[in-house]
Design an enzyme around this catalytic site. Structure first.
Site, PDB file in Angstrom:
ATOM      1  N   TYR A  21       0.843  -1.200   0.000  1.00  0.00           N
ATOM      2  CA  TYR A  21       0.000   0.000   0.000  1.00  0.00           C
ATOM      3  C   TYR A  21       0.882   1.256   0.000  1.00  0.00           C
ATOM      4  CZ  TYR A  21      -3.215   3.596   1.556  1.00  0.00           C
ATOM      5  OH  TYR A  21      -3.927   4.767   1.672  1.00  0.00           O
ATOM      6  N   GLU A  43     -11.007   5.298   4.216  1.00  0.00           N
ATOM      7  CA  GLU A  43     -10.628   6.238   5.278  1.00  0.00           C
ATOM      8  C   GLU A  43     -11.757   6.391   6.294  1.00  0.00           C
ATOM      9  OE1 GLU A  43      -7.712   7.152   5.865  1.00  0.00           O
ATOM     10  OE2 GLU A  43      -6.717   6.859   3.946  1.00  0.00           O
ATOM     11  N   TRP A  51      -5.017   1.170  10.353  1.00  0.00           N
ATOM     12  CA  TRP A  51      -5.053   1.037   8.905  1.00  0.00           C
ATOM     13  C   TRP A  51      -4.863  -0.418   8.510  1.00  0.00           C
ATOM     14  CZ3 TRP A  51      -7.351   3.259   5.297  1.00  0.00           C
ATOM     15  CH2 TRP A  51      -7.003   3.043   3.961  1.00  0.00           C
TER      16      TRP A  51
END
Length: 193
Positions: A21, A43, A51
């Site tokens: 990522y 998000e 995350w």
């Protein structure tokens, strides 16, 4: 895998999903409205969580939300009970409702001749903002621009678009380059990835 290169501190990990990522997506300019909707939705899901948790469930999110096709997602209000029963995703009703609502707003923008890409990137004049942070600790959680964008997005009907979510989205979508200056991706982006 680039194990011999310097990454941002948060991506100096053995976790391949997180490294990928960081290396391939975060901070790199995206102008694809579907991808931008996906990033905004992720998000939103990440708010209050790690995350890593979101990345671990990203494939399941893509399946649940028709690969983040906002045209399909805008019609999913009646699928909220089904989504809430899906153990593979984060089951937060408020976040799920926000994602569906945001798909409706993006579809309305498109119906009026404005892509989500153009809508978001106009806030930065179509140009990526280059920050120069030496350490991850210097990177803010939000800033004045994100607060302004958040206010406008809420005015335009977006949900769960507070300044922290908006700033995280800006980072993910490459509207700002918040890679540490010593990170190899920072150098690639500045050179015109």
């Amino acid at each position: 895998m680039k194990s011999d290169v310097k990454r941002c501190a948060w991506a100096e990990t053995d976790n391949q999903l997180l490294q990928d990522y960081h290396d391939q997506e975060w901070g790199r300019k995206s102008h694809d409205s579907r991808h931008l909707f996906e990033l905004l939705s992720l998000e939103i899901m990440q708010a209050g969580l790690s995350w890593q948790t979101v990345l671990n469930k990203r494939v399941a999110f893509k399946q649940a939300f028709d690969d983040f096709n906002y045209v399909s997602v805008q019609k999913m209000t009646d699928k909220i009970p089904e989504l809430m029963a899906n153990a593979k995703i984060i089951r937060n009703r408020r976040k799920l409702v926000a994602i569906i609502n945001n798909a409706k707003v993006i579809a309305k923008l498109a119906d009026n001749g404005q892509s989500f890409d153009r809508y978001m990137w106009h806030f930065v004049g179509g140009q990526q903002i280059q920050h120069h942070y030496d350490a991850h600790e210097e990177v803010p959680g939000t800033d004045d621009l994100a607060r302004q964008i958040s206010k406008q997005m809420k005015h335009d009907g977006f949900s769960f678009a507070g300044p922290v979510v908006v700033y995280s989205f800006m980072q993910a979508a490459g509207m700002v380059n918040d890679h540490e200056v010593g990170c190899y991706v920072y150098k690639e982006i500045v050179a015109g990835d």
